[in-house]
Design a protein around this motif. Structure first.
Motif, mmCIF file in Angstrom:
data_model
loop_
_atom_site.group_PDB
_atom_site.id
_atom_site.type_symbol
_atom_site.label_atom_id
_atom_site.label_comp_id
_atom_site.label_asym_id
_atom_site.label_seq_id
_atom_site.Cartn_x
_atom_site.Cartn_y
_atom_site.Cartn_z
ATOM 1 N N LEU A 33 0.835 -1.150 -0.069
ATOM 2 C CA LEU A 33 0.271 0.077 0.232
ATOM 3 C C LEU A 33 0.921 1.324 0.072
ATOM 4 C CD1 LEU A 33 -2.928 1.052 -0.012
ATOM 5 C CD2 LEU A 33 -2.857 1.116 2.578
ATOM 6 N N ILE A 34 1.826 1.402 0.961
ATOM 7 C CA ILE A 34 2.776 2.712 1.060
ATOM 8 C C ILE A 34 3.592 2.708 0.055
ATOM 9 C CG2 ILE A 34 4.224 1.522 2.936
ATOM 10 C CD1 ILE A 34 4.242 4.449 4.027
ATOM 11 N N GLY A 35 4.361 1.273 -0.226
ATOM 12 C CA GLY A 35 5.549 1.529 -1.235
ATOM 13 C C GLY A 35 5.238 1.397 -2.814
ATOM 14 N N TYR A 36 4.066 1.094 -2.894
ATOM 15 C CA TYR A 36 3.698 1.071 -4.590
ATOM 16 C C TYR A 36 2.551 2.045 -4.853
ATOM 17 C CZ TYR A 36 6.968 -2.722 -4.659
ATOM 18 O OH TYR A 36 8.325 -3.675 -4.570
ATOM 19 N N VAL A 37 1.805 2.245 -3.904
ATOM 20 C CA VAL A 37 0.681 3.249 -4.401
ATOM 21 C C VAL A 37 1.017 4.726 -3.483
ATOM 22 C CG1 VAL A 37 -1.907 3.569 -4.289
ATOM 23 C CG2 VAL A 37 -0.781 1.345 -4.550
ATOM 24 N N GLY A 38 1.643 4.515 -2.436
ATOM 25 C CA GLY A 38 1.981 5.804 -1.556
ATOM 26 C C GLY A 38 1.006 6.354 -0.863
ATOM 27 N N LEU A 39 0.162 5.381 -0.259
ATOM 28 C CA LEU A 39 -0.860 5.615 0.969
ATOM 29 C C LEU A 39 -0.231 5.048 2.217
ATOM 30 C CD1 LEU A 39 -3.885 4.376 -1.139
ATOM 31 C CD2 LEU A 39 -3.132 6.772 -0.524
ATOM 32 N N LEU A 40 -0.173 5.987 3.158
ATOM 33 C CA LEU A 40 0.410 5.790 4.313
ATOM 34 C C LEU A 40 -0.916 5.530 5.362
ATOM 35 C CD1 LEU A 40 2.475 5.637 6.709
ATOM 36 C CD2 LEU A 40 2.357 7.999 6.657
ATOM 37 N N SER A 41 -0.895 4.400 5.795
ATOM 38 C CA SER A 41 -1.997 3.602 6.686
ATOM 39 C C SER A 41 -1.412 3.617 8.101
ATOM 40 C CB SER A 41 -2.535 2.415 6.176
ATOM 41 O OG SER A 41 -3.557 2.039 7.246
ATOM 42 N N PHE A 42 -2.174 4.546 9.100
ATOM 43 C CA PHE A 42 -1.897 4.027 10.487
ATOM 44 C C PHE A 42 -2.655 3.200 11.156
ATOM 45 C CE2 PHE A 42 0.312 8.645 10.683
ATOM 46 C CZ PHE A 42 1.781 7.951 10.502
ATOM 47 N N PHE A 166 -1.591 -4.170 -13.510
ATOM 48 C CA PHE A 166 -2.139 -3.545 -12.347
ATOM 49 C C PHE A 166 -0.975 -2.783 -11.567
ATOM 50 C CE2 PHE A 166 -3.581 -3.254 -8.101
ATOM 51 C CZ PHE A 166 -4.847 -2.888 -8.083
ATOM 52 N N GLY A 167 0.072 -3.480 -11.271
ATOM 53 C CA GLY A 167 1.204 -2.906 -10.536
ATOM 54 C C GLY A 167 1.838 -1.780 -11.058
ATOM 55 N N GLN A 168 1.848 -1.683 -12.472
ATOM 56 C CA GLN A 168 2.389 -0.545 -13.145
ATOM 57 C C GLN A 168 1.430 0.648 -12.786
ATOM 58 O OE1 GLN A 168 5.447 -0.832 -14.437
ATOM 59 N NE2 GLN A 168 5.486 -2.997 -13.566
ATOM 60 N N VAL A 169 0.306 0.468 -13.049
ATOM 61 C CA VAL A 169 -0.730 1.764 -12.480
ATOM 62 C C VAL A 169 -0.501 2.023 -11.318
ATOM 63 C CG1 VAL A 169 -3.108 2.158 -12.765
ATOM 64 C CG2 VAL A 169 -2.218 0.864 -14.345
ATOM 65 N N MET A 170 -0.378 1.036 -10.345
ATOM 66 C CA MET A 170 -0.230 1.317 -8.833
ATOM 67 C C MET A 170 1.060 2.451 -8.706
ATOM 68 S SD MET A 170 -0.644 -2.466 -7.300
ATOM 69 C CE MET A 170 0.564 -1.894 -5.898
ATOM 70 N N LYS A 171 2.104 2.122 -9.554
ATOM 71 C CA LYS A 171 3.153 2.798 -9.183
ATOM 72 C C LYS A 171 3.115 4.265 -10.056
ATOM 73 C CE LYS A 171 6.034 -1.314 -9.512
ATOM 74 N NZ LYS A 171 7.238 -2.065 -10.353
ATOM 75 N N ASP A 188 -8.983 5.795 -8.076
ATOM 76 C CA ASP A 188 -9.731 5.519 -6.824
ATOM 77 C C ASP A 188 -10.023 3.741 -6.824
ATOM 78 O OD1 ASP A 188 -9.360 8.026 -5.922
ATOM 79 O OD2 ASP A 188 -11.582 8.548 -5.977
ATOM 80 N N ASP A 189 -10.434 3.305 -7.970
ATOM 81 C CA ASP A 189 -10.645 1.938 -8.039
ATOM 82 C C ASP A 189 -9.605 1.292 -7.427
ATOM 83 O OD1 ASP A 189 -13.389 2.510 -8.454
ATOM 84 O OD2 ASP A 189 -13.179 2.149 -10.525
ATOM 85 N N TYR A 190 -8.199 1.571 -8.463
ATOM 86 C CA TYR A 190 -7.089 0.747 -8.108
ATOM 87 C C TYR A 190 -6.503 1.023 -6.854
ATOM 88 C CZ TYR A 190 -6.209 0.337 -13.209
ATOM 89 O OH TYR A 190 -6.322 -0.049 -14.355
ATOM 90 N N LYS A 191 -6.783 2.107 -6.088
ATOM 91 C CA LYS A 191 -6.275 2.343 -4.654
ATOM 92 C C LYS A 191 -7.045 1.373 -3.694
ATOM 93 C CE LYS A 191 -6.654 6.845 -4.603
ATOM 94 N NZ LYS A 191 -6.531 8.253 -4.282
ATOM 95 N N LEU A 192 -8.518 1.551 -3.996
ATOM 96 C CA LEU A 192 -9.204 0.629 -3.237
ATOM 97 C C LEU A 192 -8.959 -0.764 -3.163
ATOM 98 C CD1 LEU A 192 -11.882 0.231 -1.245
ATOM 99 C CD2 LEU A 192 -13.509 0.136 -3.562
ATOM 100 N N VAL A 193 -8.612 -1.341 -4.458
ATOM 101 C CA VAL A 193 -8.407 -2.925 -4.657
ATOM 102 C C VAL A 193 -6.955 -3.103 -3.912
ATOM 103 C CG1 VAL A 193 -7.689 -4.593 -6.151
ATOM 104 C CG2 VAL A 193 -9.630 -3.222 -6.948
#
Length: 296
Positions: A33-42, A166-171, A188-193
């Protein structure tokens, strides 16, 4: 890594290795999540802890076999990820992180009050059972091979996702989300999946850990566990496949071999974290990969 997993239990304590592998899978799921999409979850402790609770309850009360208990924990965590992700991905940056933390705290207080979790006592005496009803897992060595198999399956799944289209779109979303949107991708769909995948694998890690130690407690769903997985990922190397595994190995080893020092373990961990942030900006494995000009 496969060679290490095959040889390690003959030289190291299997229970220590099982703990390491459970946290390594947890860190790899978080890194997705954080390394390939850049979303930091706490709030990833919520999925890790709930996976453990549901697997423990399924094995002890429902009498499910260990493989079904682990799958149950992963599915419940993924279901939580659907709800939490749908709410959180509508915001970015610190707002996303704070929403995930708030939702995780709601899960924590639910676990304190829910009857099936045992409150502060947790779910104790969780049976390991028999794999497929045929292979008893009472012996640590037998349980180790199951844990190693679960870890490898999760790791290979992450590797496949990262190297897929799919991973390339994540990056692409991580690097420049507006540009990815302008290319026609529904970001948003990619981030949710990705959020759901990360939550589900975190639940599998928590479920496996509860079967290994025969207990599921509030410790695994507490916010401090979310901090630990952030530490593991950053120490090993953000956005690398093997980095979270190395980070988990470093943190778990410190906790295991410095346990006699009590509260000083946390101080030492903090010191190492500061050193890594200042001297190894890409993490331990990230710096090695950069020096060798290879992708790890």
């Amino acid at each position: 890594m496969i060679v290490f997993l095959a040889v390690a239990p003959f030289f190291l304590y299997p229970v220590f290795l099982m703990k390491l592998l459970c946290f390594a899978l947890f860190a790899c799921a978080f890194n997705l999540l954080i390394g390939y999409v850049g979303l930091l979850s706490f709030g990833h402790a919520a999925y890790f802890g709930m996976g453990g609770y549901l697997a423990g309850h399924a094995a002890k009360v429902w009498g499910l076999s260990p493989e079904l208990a682990i799958i149950t924990g992963g599915l419940v965590a993924a279901a939580l990820g659907v709800v939490a992700g749908w709410i959180a991905i509508r915001r970015q940056g610190i707002y996303f992180a704070m929403i995930t933390l708030a939702l995780a705290q709601m899960i924590y207080f639910f676990c304190v009050q829910a009857p099936f979790t045992g409150g502060e006592d947790g779910i104790q005496a969780i049976p390991r059972g028999s794999l497929f009803g045929l292979i008893p897992l009472d012996r640590d060595m037998s349980m180790y091979w199951l844990v190693a198999g679960v870890f490898l399956a999760g790791f290979l799944m992450i590797q496949r996702v990262v190297h897929s289209p799919f991973g390339q779109v994540m990056k692409a979303i991580r690097e420049n989300e507006p540009r990815a949107t302008s290319l026609g991708y529904r970001t948003d769909d990619y981030k949710l999946v990705t959020f759901i995948l990360s939550a589900g694998l975190s639940g599998v890690a928590g479920a496996t850990k509860s079967l290994v130690f025969g207990i599921a407690t509030l410790t695994d769903v507490h916010w401090s566990m979310s901090g630990e997985v952030v530490l593991m990922t950053l120490v090993g190397g953000l956005g690398t496949l093997f980095g979270p595994v190395v980070g988990a190995a470093v943190v778990v080893t410190m906790q295991n071999y410095l346990a006699e020092m009590g509260a000083w373990v946390t101080v030492i961990q903090g010191g190492i974290f500061v050193v890594v942030v200042l001297a190894f900006r890409r993490g331990i494995l990230g710096e090695i990969a950069n020096l060798l000009r290879v992708k790890l």
